[in-house]
Design a protein around this motif. Structure first.
Motif, short mmCIF file in Angstrom:
data_model
loop_
_atom_site.label_atom_id
_atom_site.label_comp_id
_atom_site.label_asym_id
_atom_site.label_seq_id
_atom_site.Cartn_x
_atom_site.Cartn_y
_atom_site.Cartn_z
N SER A 163 0.83 -1.31 0.16
CA SER A 163 -0.19 -0.02 0.08
C SER A 163 0.75 1.33 0.07
O SER A 163 0.38 2.44 -0.09
CB SER A 163 -0.97 -0.06 1.25
OG SER A 163 -0.08 -0.11 2.26
N GLN A 164 2.33 1.07 0.20
CA GLN A 164 3.24 2.19 0.01
C GLN A 164 3.51 2.89 -1.55
O GLN A 164 3.80 1.77 -1.91
CB GLN A 164 4.17 1.93 0.95
CG GLN A 164 5.29 3.04 0.83
CD GLN A 164 6.55 2.83 1.80
OE1 GLN A 164 6.59 1.68 2.51
NE2 GLN A 164 7.44 3.85 1.95
N ASP A 192 0.48 -3.37 4.58
CA ASP A 192 1.33 -2.36 4.89
C ASP A 192 2.70 -2.96 4.75
O ASP A 192 2.98 -4.12 4.96
CB ASP A 192 1.36 -1.98 6.34
CG ASP A 192 -0.30 -1.24 6.74
OD1 ASP A 192 -0.50 -0.67 5.90
OD2 ASP A 192 -0.68 -1.53 7.73
N LYS A 196 3.30 -5.52 9.08
CA LYS A 196 3.01 -5.38 10.34
C LYS A 196 2.70 -6.79 11.33
O LYS A 196 2.97 -7.08 12.33
CB LYS A 196 2.13 -4.06 10.90
CG LYS A 196 2.67 -2.94 10.52
CD LYS A 196 1.80 -1.71 10.62
CE LYS A 196 2.15 -0.37 10.23
NZ LYS A 196 1.17 0.74 10.52
#
Length: 280
Positions: A163-164, A192, A196
């Motif tokens: 998503s970055q 992410d 994470k």
């Protein structure tokens, strides 16, 4: 930081902002080593022919951008204004390339782009950028067609994408746009980065029960970790239609690998058909 000690008018000055530190240091160092090899090869051949037929040696001038957009801008401006480079090479990554391309356009300096493939780069209409790679959305566009030919019953695809930034989404979008031609379903799941909660990602795969899984984007070290995960092996077994053995394709930072439900590497990027491969 590194630059040429003495620059002669007789030489062809090649400028480069490159990430030898920071987030992109691995790819930046690889790019730098390749460009240094090219410089050595060119000079061993007597240099590069220029106007009038006379060959001129190559002098590479480079600065570390630390994988940062602000430093990239500073480096490119320095290369153009202070070092008066004849040739400007782009950095690695789409975000840094965008920064370099904006300055190259402003100063009407040709930028050779080898390391930025986000679709935005190609849609900007820049007149002073030469790109040698395919847009990110084309990377795996042909993979659904190939997959359905090899495994006709594998019709559920899941793409886990970073998503970055926009790179991962654009790779995933290429799969999404081409899958309807073969009547395959595609589930796009943003993740992410850095990841994470890998357990949550694996749990999500169990819920989706895909028959092929792809990773799109920057997941340093994550592909190998997931391939060795017993949970991922269970996902493969639960959705397999061939004797408890499932295969999928993983994509990350220009590398594609094939994994099995037994969590054993069974193939490499080179095994994909030519129309599914892109030179980066």
């Amino acid at each position: 930081m590194r630059a040429a000690d003495i620059v002669s008018d007789h030489e062809i000055r090649v400028g480069l902002s490159v990430s030898v530190s920071g987030r992109f240091q691995l790819q930046g160092q690889q790019a730098l080593h390749g460009i240094l090899l090219w410089q050595s090869h060119a000079n061993a051949q007597g240099g590069i022919p220029s106007n009038g037929g006379m060959s001129r040696p190559v002098r590479l001038i480079w600065y570390d951008d630390g994988s940062r957009v602000s430093r990239t801008r500073e480096n490119v401006l320095r290369l153009i204004r202070n070092d008066s480079v004849d040739i400007l090479l782009g950095p690695y990554s789409s975000s840094l390339t965008m920064a370099a391309a904006e300055i190259a356009e402003e100063y009407k300096k040709i930028l050779w782009n080898y390391g930025g493939t986000s679709d935005e780069i190609f849609s900007h209409g820049w007149r002073y950028m030469i790109a040698i790679a395919s847009p990110a959305s084309d990377y795996l566009r042909a993979l659904p067609q190939w997959l359905v030919k090899q495994y006709p019953k594998r019709c559920r695809i899941c793409v886990l994408y970073s998503s970055q930034g926009t790179f991962g989404w654009q790779v995933a979008r290429g799969v999404l746009e081409s899958a309807p031609e073969t009547r395959q379903s595609v589930e796009l799941v943003p993740l992410d980065t850095p990841l994470k909660d890998s357990d949550a990602a694996l749990s999500l795969l169990l819920d989706i029960s895909p028959e092929a899984v792809m990773l799109a984007g920057e997941f340093p070290g994550r592909v190998g970790n997931h391939a060795n995960s017993p949970a991922l092996a269970n996902v493969g077994a639960s959705c397999s239609s061939r004797g408890g053995r499932n295969r999928g394709f993983c994509f990350s930072d220009g590398a594609v690998g094939r994994w099995s439900a037994r969590a054993e590497p069974v193939g490499t990027w080179g095994e994909l058909p030519n129309d599914c491969r892109t030179t980066l």
